[in-house]
Scaffold this motif. Structure first.
Motif, PDB file in Angstrom:
ATOM      1  N   SER A  66       0.824  -1.209   0.000  1.00  0.00           N
ATOM      2  CA  SER A  66       0.000   0.000   0.000  1.00  0.00           C
ATOM      3  C   SER A  66       0.859   1.260   0.000  1.00  0.00           C
ATOM      4  O   SER A  66       0.520   2.248  -0.660  1.00  0.00           O
ATOM      5  CB  SER A  66      -0.919   0.006   1.226  1.00  0.00           C
ATOM      6  OG  SER A  66      -1.790  -1.094   1.202  1.00  0.00           O
ATOM      7  N   GLY A  67       1.979   1.220   0.724  1.00  0.00           N
ATOM      8  CA  GLY A  67       2.867   2.367   0.731  1.00  0.00           C
ATOM      9  C   GLY A  67       3.422   2.666  -0.645  1.00  0.00           C
ATOM     10  O   GLY A  67       3.468   3.827  -1.091  1.00  0.00           O
ATOM     11  N   ARG A  68       3.840   1.628  -1.374  1.00  0.00           N
ATOM     12  CA  ARG A  68       4.359   1.840  -2.727  1.00  0.00           C
ATOM     13  C   ARG A  68       3.247   2.262  -3.678  1.00  0.00           C
ATOM     14  O   ARG A  68       3.460   3.112  -4.561  1.00  0.00           O
ATOM     15  CB  ARG A  68       5.051   0.570  -3.212  1.00  0.00           C
ATOM     16  CG  ARG A  68       5.639   0.688  -4.612  1.00  0.00           C
ATOM     17  CD  ARG A  68       6.436   1.962  -4.784  1.00  0.00           C
ATOM     18  NE  ARG A  68       7.842   1.800  -4.496  1.00  0.00           N
ATOM     19  CZ  ARG A  68       8.685   2.817  -4.413  1.00  0.00           C
ATOM     20  NH1 ARG A  68       8.251   4.053  -4.556  1.00  0.00           N
ATOM     21  NH2 ARG A  68       9.951   2.605  -4.162  1.00  0.00           N
ATOM     22  N   LEU A  69       2.047   1.703  -3.512  1.00  0.00           N
ATOM     23  CA  LEU A  69       0.923   2.120  -4.359  1.00  0.00           C
ATOM     24  C   LEU A  69       0.616   3.603  -4.182  1.00  0.00           C
ATOM     25  O   LEU A  69       0.256   4.294  -5.150  1.00  0.00           O
ATOM     26  CB  LEU A  69      -0.318   1.283  -4.034  1.00  0.00           C
ATOM     27  CG  LEU A  69      -0.378  -0.112  -4.641  1.00  0.00           C
ATOM     28  CD1 LEU A  69      -1.623  -0.847  -4.153  1.00  0.00           C
ATOM     29  CD2 LEU A  69      -0.389  -0.051  -6.170  1.00  0.00           C
ATOM     30  N   ALA A  70       0.741   4.103  -2.962  1.00  0.00           N
ATOM     31  CA  ALA A  70       0.511   5.528  -2.737  1.00  0.00           C
ATOM     32  C   ALA A  70       1.502   6.370  -3.520  1.00  0.00           C
ATOM     33  O   ALA A  70       1.152   7.428  -4.069  1.00  0.00           O
ATOM     34  CB  ALA A  70       0.621   5.843  -1.239  1.00  0.00           C
ATOM     35  N   CYS A 245      13.663 -11.694  -1.763  1.00  0.00           N
ATOM     36  CA  CYS A 245      14.986 -11.095  -1.944  1.00  0.00           C
ATOM     37  C   CYS A 245      15.579 -11.456  -3.293  1.00  0.00           C
ATOM     38  O   CYS A 245      16.182 -10.609  -3.977  1.00  0.00           O
ATOM     39  CB  CYS A 245      15.919 -11.547  -0.828  1.00  0.00           C
ATOM     40  SG  CYS A 245      15.567 -10.801   0.777  1.00  0.00           S
ATOM     41  N   LEU A 246      15.404 -12.709  -3.704  1.00  0.00           N
ATOM     42  CA  LEU A 246      15.919 -13.137  -5.000  1.00  0.00           C
ATOM     43  C   LEU A 246      15.236 -12.393  -6.145  1.00  0.00           C
ATOM     44  O   LEU A 246      15.894 -11.913  -7.077  1.00  0.00           O
ATOM     45  CB  LEU A 246      15.718 -14.648  -5.146  1.00  0.00           C
ATOM     46  CG  LEU A 246      16.166 -15.269  -6.477  1.00  0.00           C
ATOM     47  CD1 LEU A 246      17.676 -15.112  -6.645  1.00  0.00           C
ATOM     48  CD2 LEU A 246      15.770 -16.744  -6.534  1.00  0.00           C
ATOM     49  N   LEU A 247      13.920 -12.292  -6.059  1.00  0.00           N
ATOM     50  CA  LEU A 247      13.180 -11.584  -7.100  1.00  0.00           C
ATOM     51  C   LEU A 247      13.537 -10.103  -7.135  1.00  0.00           C
ATOM     52  O   LEU A 247      13.670  -9.499  -8.203  1.00  0.00           O
ATOM     53  CB  LEU A 247      11.676 -11.754  -6.872  1.00  0.00           C
ATOM     54  CG  LEU A 247      11.119 -13.163  -7.049  1.00  0.00           C
ATOM     55  CD1 LEU A 247       9.666 -13.225  -6.583  1.00  0.00           C
ATOM     56  CD2 LEU A 247      11.219 -13.594  -8.511  1.00  0.00           C
ATOM     57  N   GLU A 248      13.698  -9.502  -5.960  1.00  0.00           N
ATOM     58  CA  GLU A 248      14.054  -8.089  -5.889  1.00  0.00           C
ATOM     59  C   GLU A 248      15.428  -7.831  -6.515  1.00  0.00           C
ATOM     60  O   GLU A 248      15.648  -6.807  -7.162  1.00  0.00           O
ATOM     61  CB  GLU A 248      14.064  -7.630  -4.424  1.00  0.00           C
ATOM     62  CG  GLU A 248      12.685  -7.495  -3.818  1.00  0.00           C
ATOM     63  CD  GLU A 248      12.024  -6.179  -4.179  1.00  0.00           C
ATOM     64  OE1 GLU A 248      12.332  -5.155  -3.548  1.00  0.00           O
ATOM     65  OE2 GLU A 248      11.217  -6.184  -5.117  1.00  0.00           O
ATOM     66  N   SER A 249      16.362  -8.749  -6.290  1.00  0.00           N
ATOM     67  CA  SER A 249      17.719  -8.559  -6.807  1.00  0.00           C
ATOM     68  C   SER A 249      17.755  -8.587  -8.329  1.00  0.00           C
ATOM     69  O   SER A 249      18.692  -8.071  -8.944  1.00  0.00           O
ATOM     70  CB  SER A 249      18.649  -9.630  -6.241  1.00  0.00           C
ATOM     71  OG  SER A 249      18.319 -10.912  -6.735  1.00  0.00           O
ATOM     72  N   ARG A 250      16.739  -9.192  -8.956  1.00  0.00           N
ATOM     73  CA  ARG A 250      16.705  -9.300 -10.416  1.00  0.00           C
ATOM     74  C   ARG A 250      15.682  -8.369 -11.057  1.00  0.00           C
ATOM     75  O   ARG A 250      15.501  -8.394 -12.264  1.00  0.00           O
ATOM     76  CB  ARG A 250      16.385 -10.744 -10.811  1.00  0.00           C
ATOM     77  CG  ARG A 250      17.423 -11.752 -10.320  1.00  0.00           C
ATOM     78  CD  ARG A 250      17.054 -13.163 -10.697  1.00  0.00           C
ATOM     79  NE  ARG A 250      18.086 -14.108 -10.263  1.00  0.00           N
ATOM     80  CZ  ARG A 250      18.024 -15.428 -10.472  1.00  0.00           C
ATOM     81  NH1 ARG A 250      16.968 -15.943 -11.095  1.00  0.00           N
ATOM     82  NH2 ARG A 250      18.999 -16.207 -10.046  1.00  0.00           N
ATOM     83  N   SER A 251      15.005  -7.574 -10.225  1.00  0.00           N
ATOM     84  CA  SER A 251      13.938  -6.723 -10.744  1.00  0.00           C
ATOM     85  C   SER A 251      14.473  -5.362 -11.167  1.00  0.00           C
ATOM     86  O   SER A 251      15.348  -4.787 -10.512  1.00  0.00           O
ATOM     87  CB  SER A 251      12.854  -6.541  -9.678  1.00  0.00           C
ATOM     88  OG  SER A 251      11.887  -5.598 -10.101  1.00  0.00           O
ATOM     89  N   ALA A 252      13.928  -4.841 -12.268  1.00  0.00           N
ATOM     90  CA  ALA A 252      14.274  -3.485 -12.708  1.00  0.00           C
ATOM     91  C   ALA A 252      13.583  -2.433 -11.856  1.00  0.00           C
ATOM     92  O   ALA A 252      14.001  -1.272 -11.829  1.00  0.00           O
ATOM     93  CB  ALA A 252      13.883  -3.308 -14.175  1.00  0.00           C
ATOM     94  N   ALA A 253      12.534  -2.817 -11.168  1.00  0.00           N
ATOM     95  CA  ALA A 253      11.797  -1.881 -10.303  1.00  0.00           C
ATOM     96  C   ALA A 253      11.481  -2.572  -8.986  1.00  0.00           C
ATOM     97  O   ALA A 253      10.340  -2.947  -8.722  1.00  0.00           O
ATOM     98  CB  ALA A 253      10.510  -1.423 -10.997  1.00  0.00           C
ATOM     99  N   PRO A 254      12.486  -2.769  -8.131  1.00  0.00           N
ATOM    100  CA  PRO A 254      12.259  -3.479  -6.868  1.00  0.00           C
ATOM    101  C   PRO A 254      11.297  -2.730  -5.959  1.00  0.00           C
ATOM    102  O   PRO A 254      11.191  -1.507  -6.023  1.00  0.00           O
ATOM    103  CB  PRO A 254      13.655  -3.559  -6.237  1.00  0.00           C
ATOM    104  CG  PRO A 254      14.413  -2.434  -6.857  1.00  0.00           C
ATOM    105  CD  PRO A 254      13.881  -2.304  -8.254  1.00  0.00           C
ATOM    106  N   LEU A 255      10.617  -3.482  -5.129  1.00  0.00           N
ATOM    107  CA  LEU A 255       9.651  -2.882  -4.215  1.00  0.00           C
ATOM    108  C   LEU A 255      10.353  -2.010  -3.176  1.00  0.00           C
ATOM    109  O   LEU A 255       9.873  -0.923  -2.837  1.00  0.00           O
ATOM    110  CB  LEU A 255       8.856  -3.989  -3.509  1.00  0.00           C
ATOM    111  CG  LEU A 255       7.687  -3.556  -2.629  1.00  0.00           C
ATOM    112  CD1 LEU A 255       6.612  -2.886  -3.460  1.00  0.00           C
ATOM    113  CD2 LEU A 255       7.107  -4.755  -1.885  1.00  0.00           C
ATOM    114  N   GLY A 391       5.752   7.276   0.528  1.00  0.00           N
ATOM    115  CA  GLY A 391       4.781   6.226   0.812  1.00  0.00           C
ATOM    116  C   GLY A 391       5.456   4.927   1.212  1.00  0.00           C
ATOM    117  O   GLY A 391       5.033   4.256   2.155  1.00  0.00           O
ATOM    118  N   LEU A 392       6.531   4.559   0.502  1.00  0.00           N
ATOM    119  CA  LEU A 392       7.259   3.347   0.834  1.00  0.00           C
ATOM    120  C   LEU A 392       7.917   3.468   2.203  1.00  0.00           C
ATOM    121  O   LEU A 392       7.870   2.539   3.014  1.00  0.00           O
ATOM    122  CB  LEU A 392       8.318   3.067  -0.234  1.00  0.00           C
ATOM    123  CG  LEU A 392       9.188   1.836   0.011  1.00  0.00           C
ATOM    124  CD1 LEU A 392       8.345   0.577   0.099  1.00  0.00           C
ATOM    125  CD2 LEU A 392      10.245   1.710  -1.077  1.00  0.00           C
ATOM    126  N   ALA A 393       8.553   4.622   2.481  1.00  0.00           N
ATOM    127  CA  ALA A 393       9.176   4.825   3.788  1.00  0.00           C
ATOM    128  C   ALA A 393       8.145   4.711   4.898  1.00  0.00           C
ATOM    129  O   ALA A 393       8.404   4.120   5.958  1.00  0.00           O
ATOM    130  CB  ALA A 393       9.862   6.189   3.836  1.00  0.00           C
TER     131      ALA A 393
END
Length: 489
Positions: A66-70, A245-255, A391-393
């Protein structure tokens, strides 16, 4: 961020503060009403406990998303959508014909809270310029968290005794409608969304499921104990977090960009939020059990005595907000955590005779410490956060608090029950064994406060917060000027 501050920023703070206050209130207002709900719907205490568990699972699991969506969709839009959902959920809770219906409606209420909390906090951060004014606003915000948590005990008892348990939920309807009406004209988004990249759905799904499983294992621990189901749930949560963590390390737009976790001040603030949440809700659940089970107090009487802690937390928050800017964040945070521990130490002296003086003294000390700790934790956890990632913070700090409260309740409840059970064969019969368990529970909550003290001492800066941004944001485009990094590299 515009160069000129919003002239209506303090009105915005009042509006957002009201929404946040009700969000925190919803997490504790049920504690004093649970016995009445159980009797009213004709269900066991275990069955009605799912009204608390369902809310906690939905709230904890969705905060990061929700924080990132904001950030991506617009804070005002997300905030108002969350408020509309809250009004609907509160109405459904108040009209619930069965406990199954109430649990489902409470889960919906938890979803609305997860949407509102980070969006509201990020709106506050983009409304106030980075610096002393924002720190003052964050200080007030942190104080509202403590006040809301303790006010739930008072208002839950008063409302239940005067109007019935359904109004514990229905009170959200007029407040929510008022916030919606005022928010349409008063709130505005400042800046642009962080990017046009899509939301990292694999990261959202793995992190959300991992957090839901973690919180479920924690809240089930007091009743379920350390069974294979508990261990399996924790293992599944850990595996999903590893996959995240694995998915985030390979993502162009990590959460969660790694940059967000590089600041010691931010880490210290979140660690203090986590520990303070454990101490506060651990103490509150132990105190609730003591006055209801050992002393046999009514919900109204308990709520009136708990008002002492509410007033103390207001005073602690207001004074600490000024002191944090004047003498340094770390000193005030350490003092606040020490007062939390001192209040719990006083409460370990409760007895079967009631010990009203001990209860009031413990709550006074604890309340002042709670206001100070939450104020400093909020300022530190959000110090210098860029508008584009506010929002993420906010979602990160809210998640820290949510996990902390679940841990505090689970651990203190489990320890108190285990000690009370072990006391029976040792000759401590009836209320004496129960009180012995509660004394140890208060001591455990004090131990959590000591952990917060150590986090503040080791991680928070000596002087005032820096105000330096965590992210390198291009001032004209609002885009990141350096590569996106994962939190797990």
């Amino acid at each position: 961020m515009t160069d000129r501050p919003d002239p209506r920023r303090w009105q915005v703070l009042v509006l957002l503060g009201a929404a946040f206050f009700m969000t925190v209130l919803d997490s504790t207002i049920l504690l004093t009403a649970l016995p009445t709900i159980s009797a009213g719907l004709g269900v066991s205490a275990v069955g009605v406990q799912w009204t608390v568990t369902g809310y906690a699972l939905a709230f904890s699991g969705l905060l990061l998303c929700s924080g990132r969506l904001a950030d991506l969709l617009g804070r005002k839009r997300v905030f108002l959508a969350g408020m509309a959902l809250r009004v609907a959920a509160a109405l459904l809770c108040g009209l619930a014909p069965s406990v199954e219906f109430l649990v489902a409606a409470r889960a919906l209420q938890g979803i609305s809270a997860a949407v509102i909390a980070p969006a509201a906090l990020s709106l506050l951060m983009t409304t106030f310029p980075d610096g002393p004014e924002r720190n003052r606003a964050l200080g007030i915000w942190g104080g509202l968290g403590g006040v809301g948590a303790t006010s739930g005990l008072l208002l839950g008892g008063v409302i239940t005794e005067a109007f019935g348990w359904r109004w514990v939920f229905l009170i959200n309807v007029p407040v929510g409608l008022a916030v919606l009406a005022l928010g349409l004209g008063l709130l505005r988004d400042i800046g642009t969304p962080v990017s046009r990249r899509p939301l990292n759905l694999p990261g959202v799904l793995t992190s959300t499921t991992s957090l839901v499983l973690l919180v479920y294992a924690i809240v089930d621990l007091p009743t379920g104990g350390w069974t294979w189901r508990t261990v399996g749930t924790l293992a599944a949560s850990a595996a999903l977090m590893g996959l995240f963590c694995l998915l985030e390390s390979r993502s162009a737009a990590p959460l969660i960009p790694r940059r967000l976790l590089r600041s010691r001040t931010l880490l210290g603030g979140n660690a203090l939020v986590l520990a303070a949440g454990m101490a506060v809700d651990g103490m509150l659940i132990t105190l609730t059990g003591h006055v209801q089970l050992a002393l046999g107090w009514s919900a109204l009487r308990f709520g009136l005595v708990a008002a002492v802690m509410t007033v103390a937390s207001v005073v602690g928050g207001l004074v600490s907000q000024r002191l944090a800017l004047a003498v340094g964040l770390r000193r005030v945070a350490v003092t606040g955590a020490a007062l939390l521990a001192g209040g719990c130490l006083l409460l370990t002296q409760v007895s079967t005779a009631g010990s009203l003086g001990v209860l009031i003294a413990g709550q006074l000390v604890f309340g002042v410490g709670m206001g100070a700790a939450f104020v400093c934790a909020q300022i530190a956890a959000l110090d210098g956060a860029a508008d584009a990632d506010s929002g993420l913070a906010a979602g990160v700090v809210d998640t820290s608090f949510s996990i902390g409260t679940a841990l505090g309740v689970a651990v203190c409840t489990s320890v108190a029950a285990a000690v009370a059970g072990a006391a029976r064969p040792a000759g401590h019969l009836g209320d004496a064994g129960l009180v012995l368990g509660e004394q140890v529970g208060f001591g455990v909550a004090g131990g959590f406060a000591v952990l917060g003290l150590l986090a503040a001492l080791l991680l928070l800066p000596r002087g005032s917060v820096s105000g330096a941004p965590f992210f390198n944001i291009d001032s004209e485009s609002g885009r990141r000027a350096d590569p996106v990094e994962s939190p797990c590299r």
